[in-house]
Scaffold this motif. Structure first.
Motif, PDB file in Angstrom:
ATOM      1  N   GLU A   1      -1.569  32.148   1.990  1.00  0.00           N
ATOM      2  CA  GLU A   1      -2.982  31.470   2.516  1.00  0.00           C
ATOM      3  C   GLU A   1      -3.531  32.363   3.403  1.00  0.00           C
ATOM      4  OE1 GLU A   1      -5.321  28.023   4.641  1.00  0.00           O
ATOM      5  OE2 GLU A   1      -3.469  28.880   5.175  1.00  0.00           O
ATOM      6  N   TRP A   2      -3.071  32.798   4.294  1.00  0.00           N
ATOM      7  CA  TRP A   2      -3.380  33.944   5.343  1.00  0.00           C
ATOM      8  C   TRP A   2      -3.986  35.170   4.863  1.00  0.00           C
ATOM      9  CZ3 TRP A   2      -1.226  38.217   7.978  1.00  0.00           C
ATOM     10  CH2 TRP A   2      -1.824  38.662   9.225  1.00  0.00           C
TER      11      TRP A   2
ATOM     12  N   ILE B   1      -3.564  21.082  -0.595  1.00  0.00           N
ATOM     13  CA  ILE B   1      -3.743  22.470  -1.193  1.00  0.00           C
ATOM     14  C   ILE B   1      -4.736  22.550  -2.178  1.00  0.00           C
ATOM     15  CG2 ILE B   1      -2.441  24.125  -2.298  1.00  0.00           C
ATOM     16  CD1 ILE B   1       0.044  22.997  -1.644  1.00  0.00           C
TER      17      ILE B   1
ATOM     18  N   ILE C   1      -4.706  25.584   2.741  1.00  0.00           N
ATOM     19  CA  ILE C   1      -3.551  24.894   2.910  1.00  0.00           C
ATOM     20  C   ILE C   1      -3.964  23.978   4.132  1.00  0.00           C
ATOM     21  CG2 ILE C   1      -1.186  24.204   3.194  1.00  0.00           C
ATOM     22  CD1 ILE C   1      -0.461  26.861   1.713  1.00  0.00           C
ATOM     23  N   ARG C   2      -4.300  22.638   4.074  1.00  0.00           N
ATOM     24  CA  ARG C   2      -4.648  21.998   5.531  1.00  0.00           C
ATOM     25  C   ARG C   2      -3.660  21.871   6.526  1.00  0.00           C
ATOM     26  NH1 ARG C   2      -6.361  16.331   3.599  1.00  0.00           N
ATOM     27  NH2 ARG C   2      -7.318  17.849   1.830  1.00  0.00           N
ATOM     28  N   HIS C   3      -2.327  21.517   6.364  1.00  0.00           N
ATOM     29  CA  HIS C   3      -1.245  21.236   7.193  1.00  0.00           C
ATOM     30  C   HIS C   3      -0.083  22.110   6.834  1.00  0.00           C
ATOM     31  CE1 HIS C   3      -3.877  17.645   7.873  1.00  0.00           C
ATOM     32  NE2 HIS C   3      -3.797  17.967   9.140  1.00  0.00           N
ATOM     33  N   PHE C   4       0.674  22.826   7.947  1.00  0.00           N
ATOM     34  CA  PHE C   4       1.670  23.547   7.348  1.00  0.00           C
ATOM     35  C   PHE C   4       2.878  22.589   7.108  1.00  0.00           C
ATOM     36  CE2 PHE C   4       5.887  24.987   8.835  1.00  0.00           C
ATOM     37  CZ  PHE C   4       6.212  26.316   7.799  1.00  0.00           C
TER      38      PHE C   4
ATOM     39  N   GLN D   1       2.277  29.614   3.049  1.00  0.00           N
ATOM     40  CA  GLN D   1       1.313  29.856   4.449  1.00  0.00           C
ATOM     41  C   GLN D   1       0.931  31.213   4.585  1.00  0.00           C
ATOM     42  OE1 GLN D   1       0.391  26.853   5.984  1.00  0.00           O
ATOM     43  NE2 GLN D   1      -1.335  27.865   6.816  1.00  0.00           N
TER      44      GLN D   1
ATOM     45  N   ALA E   1       7.910  27.544   2.428  1.00  0.00           N
ATOM     46  CA  ALA E   1       6.561  27.054   3.020  1.00  0.00           C
ATOM     47  C   ALA E   1       5.904  28.128   3.926  1.00  0.00           C
ATOM     48  CB  ALA E   1       6.634  25.714   3.739  1.00  0.00           C
ATOM     49  N   PHE E   2       6.656  28.776   4.760  1.00  0.00           N
ATOM     50  CA  PHE E   2       6.056  29.946   5.355  1.00  0.00           C
ATOM     51  C   PHE E   2       5.555  30.927   4.461  1.00  0.00           C
ATOM     52  CE2 PHE E   2       6.789  34.086   7.515  1.00  0.00           C
ATOM     53  CZ  PHE E   2       5.884  33.915   8.449  1.00  0.00           C
TER      54      PHE E   2
ATOM     55  N   ASP F   1       1.920  19.622   4.016  1.00  0.00           N
ATOM     56  CA  ASP F   1       1.143  20.194   2.773  1.00  0.00           C
ATOM     57  C   ASP F   1       2.124  21.580   2.185  1.00  0.00           C
ATOM     58  OD1 ASP F   1      -0.785  18.190   2.693  1.00  0.00           O
ATOM     59  OD2 ASP F   1      -2.152  19.492   4.004  1.00  0.00           O
ATOM     60  N   ALA F   2       2.291  22.252   3.161  1.00  0.00           N
ATOM     61  CA  ALA F   2       3.110  23.830   2.679  1.00  0.00           C
ATOM     62  C   ALA F   2       4.540  23.386   2.289  1.00  0.00           C
ATOM     63  CB  ALA F   2       3.023  24.676   3.929  1.00  0.00           C
TER      64      ALA F   2
END
Length: 126
Positions: A84-85, A24, A96-99, A81, A77-78, A102-103
């Protein structure tokens, strides 16, 4: 005033998550630029939590019951994410690199930091 405190708590929680979870990031730049980015991302995160999270929790209620509440971390986490979107088109350097790793770890850190700050900062009603 309560809204500003919630944004400040979100900002601190997001900053701690970015500090602890290597996937993150808030991008590179001067302190003032990063500080403004953290505050604006916290504002977006607060709006996402206020608008989308109740719907997501309602729709995922069977999974939350089935997993005894652990699916709440996936919902959180969603939300992270989704923040971030939404931050990307606004020109905010939040990534955020990986859901999954990382999330989800970021959501766990944000939950813990928000809970601790909620204990430390008193509510207006008390």
């Amino acid at each position: 005033m309560g809204f500003l405190i919630k944004i400040a708590v979100n900002a601190v929680a997001l900053w701690v998550a970015a500090w602890l979870v290597p996937g993150i990031t808030f991008g590179a730049g001067k302190f003032g630029s990063r500080f403004a980015t953290v505050i604006l991302v916290a504002l977006v995160f607060g709006l996402v939590n206020a608008v989308v999270k109740p719907v997501a929790k309602f729709l995922s209620f069977p999974f939350i019951i089935l997993t005894l509440g652990l699916f709440t971390f996936i919902v959180n986490a969603f939300m992270l994410q989704l923040t971030e979107w939404l931050s990307s088109p606004l020109g905010l350097s939040f990534a955020i690199r990986h859901f999954f790793w990382d999330a989800v770890l970021g959501a766990l850190v944000i939950t813990i930091v928000s809970m601790v700050l909620g204990w430390v900062i008193p509510d207006r009603d008390e």
